[in-house]
Design a protein around this motif. Sequence first.
Motif, short mmCIF file in Angstrom:
data_model
loop_
_atom_site.label_atom_id
_atom_site.label_comp_id
_atom_site.label_asym_id
_atom_site.label_seq_id
_atom_site.Cartn_x
_atom_site.Cartn_y
_atom_site.Cartn_z
N ALA A 21 0.83 -1.21 0.00
CA ALA A 21 0.00 0.00 0.00
C ALA A 21 0.86 1.26 0.00
N LEU A 22 1.91 1.26 0.83
CA LEU A 22 2.82 2.42 0.87
C LEU A 22 3.45 2.65 -0.50
N SER A 23 3.87 1.59 -1.14
CA SER A 23 4.48 1.70 -2.47
C SER A 23 3.49 2.32 -3.46
N PHE A 24 2.23 1.85 -3.44
CA PHE A 24 1.22 2.39 -4.36
C PHE A 24 0.98 3.88 -4.11
N TYR A 25 0.69 4.25 -2.88
CA TYR A 25 0.36 5.65 -2.59
C TYR A 25 1.57 6.57 -2.71
N ARG A 26 2.75 6.07 -2.47
CA ARG A 26 3.97 6.88 -2.61
C ARG A 26 4.42 6.94 -4.06
N GLY A 30 2.16 9.62 -5.57
CA GLY A 30 3.01 10.73 -5.14
C GLY A 30 2.78 11.25 -3.74
N CYS A 31 2.16 10.47 -2.86
CA CYS A 31 1.95 10.88 -1.48
C CYS A 31 3.22 10.64 -0.66
N ASN A 32 3.38 11.41 0.40
CA ASN A 32 4.53 11.24 1.28
C ASN A 32 4.05 10.84 2.67
N VAL A 33 4.83 9.99 3.34
CA VAL A 33 4.50 9.64 4.72
C VAL A 33 4.74 10.88 5.58
N ASP A 53 -4.96 7.89 5.36
CA ASP A 53 -4.45 7.09 6.47
C ASP A 53 -4.56 5.62 6.12
N LEU A 54 -3.51 4.87 6.39
CA LEU A 54 -3.48 3.44 6.13
C LEU A 54 -3.39 2.70 7.46
#
Length: 125
Positions: A21-26, A30-33, A53-54
Amino acid sequence: MGISIANIDHVVLNVQDMDRALSFYRDVLGCNVEREVESIGLVQMRAGACMIDLVPADRKVSGPNMDHFCVRVEPWDEAAVRAHLEKHSVAVDQAGLRYGAEGEGPSIYITDPDGNTVELKGPAV
């Protein structure tokens, strides 16, 4: 006095595989943690003025996932958006003109790795 909504603040998604999920949204969107709460496994990602939020599915706080959520893409270049999605092996589920917060405009529906539908929205035409 009633309630007046200014914009979407955040959405919370239950995810099966946090790294995926982090890979997809990042990498794809283009989202950042921005923040992590390790005690509950929460990862908050910045999506423009909003947050996605994940939460690990085994710690979910409510029902399944959701129908879909929409993020406004700026600048909107549909050919470039499609090329970027193709580069990341993300299929376009649906595309067309749809009504949103700014009015009728182009949009593309995609699906994240956990089956959540994400609408990428361009400006009103």
